[in-house]
Scaffold this motif. Structure first.
Motif, short mmCIF file in Angstrom:
data_model
loop_
_atom_site.label_atom_id
_atom_site.label_comp_id
_atom_site.label_asym_id
_atom_site.label_seq_id
_atom_site.Cartn_x
_atom_site.Cartn_y
_atom_site.Cartn_z
N GLU A 1 0.85 -1.19 0.00
CA GLU A 1 0.00 0.00 0.00
C GLU A 1 0.87 1.22 0.00
N PRO A 2 0.46 2.28 -0.61
CA PRO A 2 -0.70 2.38 -1.50
C PRO A 2 -0.38 1.82 -2.88
N VAL A 3 -1.44 1.40 -3.57
CA VAL A 3 -1.29 0.81 -4.90
C VAL A 3 -2.44 1.28 -5.78
N ILE A 4 -2.14 1.48 -7.04
CA ILE A 4 -3.15 1.77 -8.06
C ILE A 4 -3.08 0.62 -9.05
N ILE A 5 -4.24 0.13 -9.47
CA ILE A 5 -4.31 -0.98 -10.41
C ILE A 5 -4.54 -0.42 -11.81
N LEU A 6 -3.73 -0.89 -12.76
CA LEU A 6 -3.91 -0.58 -14.17
C LEU A 6 -4.32 -1.89 -14.85
N LEU A 7 -5.59 -2.00 -15.17
CA LEU A 7 -6.16 -3.23 -15.72
C LEU A 7 -6.22 -3.14 -17.23
N ASP A 8 -5.65 -4.13 -17.91
CA ASP A 8 -5.77 -4.18 -19.36
C ASP A 8 -7.17 -4.65 -19.70
N GLY A 9 -7.93 -3.80 -20.37
CA GLY A 9 -9.34 -4.08 -20.64
C GLY A 9 -9.63 -4.58 -22.03
N ASP A 10 -8.63 -5.10 -22.73
CA ASP A 10 -8.87 -5.64 -24.07
C ASP A 10 -9.48 -7.03 -23.99
N LEU A 11 -10.72 -7.03 -23.54
CA LEU A 11 -11.53 -8.25 -23.43
C LEU A 11 -12.86 -7.96 -24.12
N PRO A 12 -13.62 -8.98 -24.47
CA PRO A 12 -14.99 -8.70 -24.93
C PRO A 12 -15.72 -7.90 -23.85
N PRO A 13 -16.54 -6.92 -24.24
CA PRO A 13 -17.20 -6.05 -23.25
C PRO A 13 -17.91 -6.80 -22.12
N ASP A 14 -18.65 -7.86 -22.45
CA ASP A 14 -19.36 -8.61 -21.41
C ASP A 14 -18.39 -9.27 -20.43
N ASP A 15 -17.23 -9.73 -20.93
CA ASP A 15 -16.23 -10.35 -20.06
C ASP A 15 -15.61 -9.31 -19.12
N LEU A 16 -15.33 -8.12 -19.65
CA LEU A 16 -14.76 -7.05 -18.83
C LEU A 16 -15.74 -6.64 -17.74
N ILE A 17 -16.99 -6.45 -18.09
CA ILE A 17 -18.00 -6.08 -17.10
C ILE A 17 -18.17 -7.20 -16.07
N GLY A 18 -18.17 -8.44 -16.52
CA GLY A 18 -18.28 -9.58 -15.61
C GLY A 18 -17.10 -9.64 -14.64
N LEU A 19 -15.90 -9.35 -15.13
CA LEU A 19 -14.71 -9.33 -14.28
C LEU A 19 -14.83 -8.24 -13.22
N LEU A 20 -15.26 -7.06 -13.62
CA LEU A 20 -15.45 -5.96 -12.66
C LEU A 20 -16.51 -6.31 -11.63
N ASP A 21 -17.58 -6.97 -12.07
CA ASP A 21 -18.64 -7.37 -11.14
C ASP A 21 -18.15 -8.46 -10.18
N GLN A 22 -17.36 -9.41 -10.68
CA GLN A 22 -16.85 -10.50 -9.84
C GLN A 22 -15.97 -9.97 -8.72
N PHE A 23 -15.19 -8.93 -8.98
CA PHE A 23 -14.27 -8.38 -7.99
C PHE A 23 -14.74 -7.02 -7.49
N ALA A 24 -16.04 -6.78 -7.49
CA ALA A 24 -16.59 -5.46 -7.16
C ALA A 24 -16.18 -4.96 -5.78
N VAL A 25 -16.26 -5.80 -4.76
CA VAL A 25 -15.92 -5.37 -3.40
C VAL A 25 -14.44 -5.01 -3.32
N PHE A 26 -13.59 -5.85 -3.87
CA PHE A 26 -12.15 -5.59 -3.89
C PHE A 26 -11.84 -4.31 -4.64
N LEU A 27 -12.42 -4.15 -5.82
CA LEU A 27 -12.11 -2.98 -6.65
C LEU A 27 -12.68 -1.70 -6.06
N SER A 28 -13.71 -1.80 -5.24
CA SER A 28 -14.25 -0.59 -4.62
C SER A 28 -13.28 0.01 -3.61
N ALA A 29 -12.31 -0.78 -3.17
CA ALA A 29 -11.33 -0.30 -2.20
C ALA A 29 -10.00 0.07 -2.84
#
Length: 168
Positions: free
Chosen positions: A84-112
């Motif tokens: 800590e502290p850390v900033i995440i740089l996520l490569d988003g070159d995924l199909p849109p539904d997969d990217l949204i699904g990934l963000l939803d799967q890790f929503a609690v973690f990514l909110s922090a």
């Protein structure tokens, strides 16, 4: 017992040691003369995705934000305590539904965690959707070091996100 997260291709040592939860100290944390905590001198940027996609980010070699390493996926990063502290740089070159699904799967973690997504020609609707899920910025690829620094500067100027502990 100390665990090690192996970075795909790190900036220096190849590894960053991870001890039991909460044991990793805040990097370069300092306080002013009144004892109030100030912004840490160094924040680490960690890429999530293929190493080859972070050539611009690897150029960050001096404070306030320095490149630490990349990891293959959010699961690799999520299951271990992080520097800590850390900033995440996520490569988003995924199909849109997969990217949204990934963000939803890790929503609690990514909110922090402050998160930026880099993507090739992201559609406006996708950008709106992912920013509604807490992503702080979207960098269309290719981008420059100046654009990355501008995004990081905006994030550092905001109050830090509260860390939500996940329940065991």
């Amino acid at each position: 017992v100390e665990k090690i997260i192996r970075c795909s291709k790190p900036s220096r040592s190849g590894l960053f040691p991870i001890a039991r939860a909460g044991a990793f100290p805040r990097m370069n944390d300092r306080a002013d003369r009144s004892g109030r905590s100030l912004q840490p001198a160094t924040t680490h940027l960690v890429g999530v995705g293929p190493e080859r996609e972070f050539s611009v980010a690897r150029q960050l070699t001096s404070a306030p934000v320095v490149w630490l390493c990349s990891v293959d996926g959010l699961a690799d990063f999520y299951d271990h305590p992080r520097p800590e502290p850390v900033i995440i740089l996520l490569d988003g070159d995924l199909p849109p539904d997969d990217l949204i699904g990934l963000l939803d799967q890790f929503a609690v973690f990514l909110s922090a965690q402050p998160i930026i997504i880099q993507a090739t020609n992201p559609a406006i609707r996708l950008v709106v959707t992912i920013m509604q899920r807490g992503v702080l910025d979207v960098l269309p690829k290719p981008y420059t070091l100046a654009r990355l620094n501008a995004a990081l500067g905006e994030i550092l100027a905001k109050p830090p996100r509260r860390l939500h502990r996940r329940e065991p």
